[in-house]
Design a protein around this motif. Structure first.
Motif, PDB file in Angstrom:
ATOM      1  N   ASP A  54       0.859  -1.177   0.000  1.00  0.00           N
ATOM      2  CA  ASP A  54       0.000   0.000   0.000  1.00  0.00           C
ATOM      3  C   ASP A  54       0.905   1.240   0.000  1.00  0.00           C
ATOM      4  O   ASP A  54       1.601   1.490   0.978  1.00  0.00           O
ATOM      5  CB  ASP A  54      -0.877  -0.024   1.259  1.00  0.00           C
ATOM      6  N   GLN A  56       0.479   4.081   0.630  1.00  0.00           N
ATOM      7  CA  GLN A  56       0.201   5.068   1.664  1.00  0.00           C
ATOM      8  C   GLN A  56       0.541   4.581   3.062  1.00  0.00           C
ATOM      9  O   GLN A  56       0.368   5.339   4.024  1.00  0.00           O
ATOM     10  CB  GLN A  56      -1.267   5.508   1.576  1.00  0.00           C
ATOM     11  N   PHE A  71       2.248   1.153  -9.417  1.00  0.00           N
ATOM     12  CA  PHE A  71       1.547   2.433  -9.333  1.00  0.00           C
ATOM     13  C   PHE A  71       2.328   3.503 -10.079  1.00  0.00           C
ATOM     14  O   PHE A  71       3.529   3.392 -10.290  1.00  0.00           O
ATOM     15  CB  PHE A  71       1.387   2.864  -7.867  1.00  0.00           C
ATOM     16  N   TRP A 111      -7.281   2.505 -14.177  1.00  0.00           N
ATOM     17  CA  TRP A 111      -6.828   1.574 -13.144  1.00  0.00           C
ATOM     18  C   TRP A 111      -6.606   0.217 -13.799  1.00  0.00           C
ATOM     19  O   TRP A 111      -7.131  -0.040 -14.882  1.00  0.00           O
ATOM     20  CB  TRP A 111      -7.860   1.456 -12.026  1.00  0.00           C
ATOM     21  N   SER A 125      -8.153   9.663  -2.884  1.00  0.00           N
ATOM     22  CA  SER A 125      -6.888   9.034  -2.534  1.00  0.00           C
ATOM     23  C   SER A 125      -6.057   9.935  -1.625  1.00  0.00           C
ATOM     24  O   SER A 125      -5.526   9.492  -0.606  1.00  0.00           O
ATOM     25  CB  SER A 125      -6.129   8.708  -3.818  1.00  0.00           C
ATOM     26  N   VAL A 197      -4.129   5.865  -5.028  1.00  0.00           N
ATOM     27  CA  VAL A 197      -4.591   4.497  -4.800  1.00  0.00           C
ATOM     28  C   VAL A 197      -6.099   4.456  -5.077  1.00  0.00           C
ATOM     29  O   VAL A 197      -6.777   5.476  -4.962  1.00  0.00           O
ATOM     30  CB  VAL A 197      -4.308   4.042  -3.350  1.00  0.00           C
ATOM     31  N   THR A 216      -4.260  -5.204  -0.612  1.00  0.00           N
ATOM     32  CA  THR A 216      -2.995  -5.251  -1.349  1.00  0.00           C
ATOM     33  C   THR A 216      -2.568  -6.669  -1.704  1.00  0.00           C
ATOM     34  O   THR A 216      -1.490  -6.872  -2.233  1.00  0.00           O
ATOM     35  CB  THR A 216      -1.863  -4.609  -0.530  1.00  0.00           C
ATOM     36  N   GLY A 223      -3.949  -1.262  -9.324  1.00  0.00           N
ATOM     37  CA  GLY A 223      -2.991  -0.165  -9.376  1.00  0.00           C
ATOM     38  C   GLY A 223      -3.151   0.667 -10.621  1.00  0.00           C
ATOM     39  O   GLY A 223      -4.167   0.591 -11.318  1.00  0.00           O
TER      40      GLY A 223
END
Lengths: 545, 306
Positions: A54, A56, A71, A111, A125, A197, A216, A223
């Motif tokens: 992830d 983040q 990503f 995506w 996001s 995300v 994830t 992604g």
């Protein structure tokens, strides 16, 4: 490095030994050999096992290397020098005051599940990473810059719509900043905390603003990058495969990348030699000379934007005296150290920021000879080192750090008559000592997250959580803020020159060398250019058979 | 017998509780925490992280919460790997360690008992000297030397195996050999010692006097008593070998629990430290109980009492 055919006997032997349970262990992806495989599959040593994928919530380098495949940001990195180039956004405008960025998303930005990436997706996001309950470790790389974000994170602002993210229409996304941040695009290109995300997908696996959901995992993860997650076997490998929905899929040449969690660098090197890897994450120092002689075509030594230094606790005598710090700094023979001890092509450091950091080379340099060092030490009250208390040098347990510490210990003894003792601590204990400032002299290092000299200068601000030296310099702090408001890059860099001069004069940290990245890489791997951050946008990488 | 097992089970439960409690508090008093990093997070981020994992609660409260979740067989979330629970990590990693351990144990018993028996029967001959040298070497040369040497020979020079990994059946061969031989060495020494003692006893002389063949004397009469020291050793050794070897798993990149056992401590992954300690402690206790039962069966002088 040709590899003979596998004989049948050991295979049969092992099959006999293990007639049970084999199918369970057999991974989904097929067998690949780094030597002479016709397909475009890159086998890469990736350092440690990734914590999570992830963007983040993770913090490490191994995570970054995999996330780069999965990503992409609004802007992304040029493969050769990493300068920001259009990514999910095809173009952008910056307001004259430098505070508002308007991004135009690509019509074909999608995506990996085929859904279009909209400006509203981006707003959702970015709201996620600054939500306090997610507790993203890199949230500050977003909330320090975006208008209202810090207030929101700290609970002083309740209304999230007041934070500077907005969708004007499906393809127009706005970021409003607190202050003009001249290096914003560089962060957005190089750091995953700024990569969007899919909140819509995350919400299917649990609360959006909570970590520890299953979004994830392979099969769940969606992604925006050139590859999709195909398989993730913890401590075995991560396989990513070409993403057909990627806006620039035509450029992507690799079919798959297999990332191997290579924690032990000697093992990793052996994997390289048996054709299990195209490239390693590192190379043991002791192997560099062998590779120079035997496989020079497989040895890669590239500059790596970072500095290795000794951190002084300026609240503790005798390092509270600037003259002592300077004497110590001058009495290190850096040329000899990198030639004889580190041996990986490292550059001796006479300032903090590495020379040639995207157009910035510090003019201020640590200069002076041994006579000067001895004079300063005598001035401070320790002629020929007499009366100098034994200073303890703290480093984290590692052969390499110990070798460097011993060499410097000897240099100081010989050149200044000063005695230091060495203390090693296990990594987290050592970090705890650092952050609680429970040391006198400590080994440290800093690797850039993005390509700007700001990275190396902001840490010495008096309020920085990474300063840890007790050194506070009001003029330095003032200059740091003035730099952010500078109207042009030239003027900003000019302010950095003044800050660098203060650092070299004050020496709260003693620079030792600038890092290099040493690895083994198969000559068949193409498009893997030397870059200062060791980032290698995978869509430009291919294998030549 | 039943009373013995029940009482030992209750004792083990108490010991396990003490181990859990001691570990829980000890890891908390070690400097540094799960979120201590080179690039320090800001104080407000750290506060949110601690709140998320309940680390902002008083320690006694966290301890009670942990015991509560243990009662529900929930070992909690991992700090290092946020999208995995400790239960999942153990379920994922234990099989690889156990598989490697089982093969290695097989090799260790086969090689160790054979060598030890031959050494005892042919005492002070070249067989004994060879077997004893093997025993000494196996004990004194560490696996982190033997492992890379075997890789150098069989993977890099001969190209028969991969240098590391746990993907294909043949990937088991080298690590199992290294680990198996490391355990074979002490087993061969213990077997030799145990057998020498037994071979001097009266009942062996009687068996020989009755005209039993040497093979029959050794396998039918001597081994049962001669292996007692090996059985005592096997309890903790089996727990150790099944829960993985940090060194072997690191050298060969095996996705086993042995690496988690060590790395979780380095990472201050509190829940994973506890999970692996609980696993290891329970296995040791269970295996020691089995060893006691087996010993009683093998040696009539031992009585099981509660």
């Amino acid at each position: 490095m040709a590899r003979p055919h596998r004989p049948v006997l050991p295979l049969l032997l092992s099959l006999a030994l293990l007639s049970h349970g084999c199918s369970r262990q057999e991974p989904a992806a097929t067998r690949v050999d780094a030597n002479g495989d016709a397909r475009q599959v890159l086998l890469a040593g990736n350092g440690g096992e990734v914590q999570d994928l992830d963007p983040q919530t993770v913090t490490g380098v191994p995570e970054h290397k995999v996330i780069m495949a999965l990503f992409e940001g609004l802007v992304t990195e040029d493969p050769k020098d990493l300068h920001p180039v259009p990514g999910l956004a095809e173009s952008w405008e910056i307001s004259p005051d430098g505070r508002v960025y308007t991004f135009r998303l690509r019509a074909n930005a999608r995506w990996s599940d085929g859904e279009p990436i909209t400006a509203e997706d981006l707003v959702q996001s970015f709201r996620r990473i600054i939500s306090p309950s997610l507790a993203s470790e890199y949230a500050y790389l977003v909330y320090n810059f975006v208008a209202g974000a810090k207030e929101y994170y700290e609970g002083r602002l309740q209304d999230i719509t007041q934070v500077g993210f907005a969708a004007l229409d499906a393809r127009t996304f706005l970021v409003t900043l607190e202050n003009p941040t001249p290096f914003l695009l560089k962060i957005m290109a190089s750091h995953y905390s700024w990569w969007p995300v899919p909140v819509r997908v995350i919400s299917r696996h649990g609360p959006v603003d909570q970590r520890r959901t299953a979004w994830t995992r392979a099969g769940n993860l969606v992604g925006s990058g050139p590859f999709i997650l195909k398989e993730w076997l913890p401590h075995r490998r991560i396989v990513v495969a070409r993403n057909p929905h990627y806006w620039d899929a035509a450029t992507v040449r690799l079919d798959e990348i297999h990332f191997f969690p290579t924690e032990d660098i000697s093992t990793e090197e052996r994997m390289f030699r048996t054709g299990q890897l195209h490239l390693t994450n590192e190379l043991p120092n002791t192997k560099i000379d062998t590779y120079r002689k035997e496989f020079p075509e497989a040895l890669r030594i590239d500059p790596y934007l970072g500095v290795y230094f000794y951190r002084c606790n300026v609240a503790r005598p005798p390092l509270d005296d600037r003259r002592v710090r300077k004497a110590l700094a001058l009495a290190i023979d850096r040329e000899s150290l990198v030639r004889n001890v580190t041996r990986g092509g490292q550059q001796p450091a006479y300032a903090i920021t590495p020379p040639g950091t995207v157009g910035y080379t510090p003019r201020a340099q640590l200069t002076g000879d041994l006579a000067e060092a001895r004079r300063l030490l005598a001035e401070a009250g320790f002629p020929d080192g007499r009366g100098f208390p034994t200073v303890e040098l703290l480093y984290n347990t590692s052969e390499n750090h110990r070798a460097i510490a011993e060499a410097i210990q000897q240099m100081w003894r010989r050149n200044l008559g000063v005695e230091i003792s060495l203390l090693n601590q296990e990594w987290k204990v050592y970090l705890d000592s650092q952050h609680t400032k429970n040391f006198t002299l400590q080994r440290g290092g800093w690797i850039a997250d993005y390509l700007d000299p700001h990275v190396f200068l902001e840490i010495w601000e008096s309020t920085s959580g990474n300063n840890d030296t007790n050194w506070a310099h009001p003029e330095y702090d003032r200059l740091l803020h003035a730099a952010l408001a500078a109207p042009s890059e030239e003027e900003r860099y000019e302010i950095y020159q003044q800050m660098e001069a203060i650092l070299v004069e004050e020496l709260p940290i003693i620079p030792i060398y600038h890092y290099m990245r040493v690895r083994a890489i198969s000559p068949a791997v193409k498009g893997y250019y030397p870059t200062l951050l060791d980032n290698h946008p995978y869509k430009h990488v291919w294998i030549e058979n | 017998m039943f009373r013995f097992i029940t009482s030992r089970f209750l004792q083990s439960l108490l010991a396990l509780f003490l181990v859990i409690s001691a570990t829980f508090f000890m890891v908390r008093f070690v400097p540094g925490g799960p979120f201590t990093a080179e690039k320090a997070v800001t104080p407000e981020i750290l506060r949110n992280l601690e709140a998320h994992y309940g680390l902002d609660q008083p320690l006694w409260r966290q301890y009670l919460d942990y015991l509560g979740s243990l009662a529900r067989a929930d070992l909690g979330p991992s700090f290092k790997y946020p999208n995995r629970t400790v239960n999942e990590i153990i379920a994922d990693k234990l099989p690889a360690s156990a598989e490697l351990g089982a093969i290695s144990l097989g090799i260790a018993l086969l090689v160790g008992i054979t060598l030890g028996t031959f050494a005892a029967v042919r005492r002070n001959t070249w067989i004994d000297y060879t077997a004893s040298s093997f025993g000494m070497m196996g004990i004194s040369i560490p696996t982190f030397v033997v492992g890379p040497l075997l890789v150098l020979a069989f993977a890099i020079h001969l190209g028969w195996f991969n240098a590391s990994g746990w993907y294909y059946p043949e990937d088991r061969v080298l690590p199992a050999l290294v680990l198996g031989l490391a355990y074979a060495a002490p087993i061969s020494r213990l077997t030799r010692g145990g057998m020498l003692e037994v071979l001097h006893q009266d009942f062996i002389r009687t068996a020989r006097a009755k005209g039993a063949s040497e093979f029959r004397v050794v396998t039918r009469h001597a081994l049962r008593g001669g292996l007692l020291p090996v059985v005592a050793y096997l309890g903790p050794a089996t727990a150790g070998i099944l829960t993985g070897s940090f060194v072997i798993e690191t050298i060969f990149q095996i996705p086993g629990i042995g690496r988690e056992f060590v790395n979780s401590a380095f990472n201050r992954d509190y829940t994973l430290v506890l999970g692996t300690v609980i696993l290891y402690a329970s296995l040791i206790m269970a295996l020691n109980l089995i060893v006691d039962i087996v010993q009683a069966w093998m040696n009539p002088k031992v009585r099981l009492e509660g």
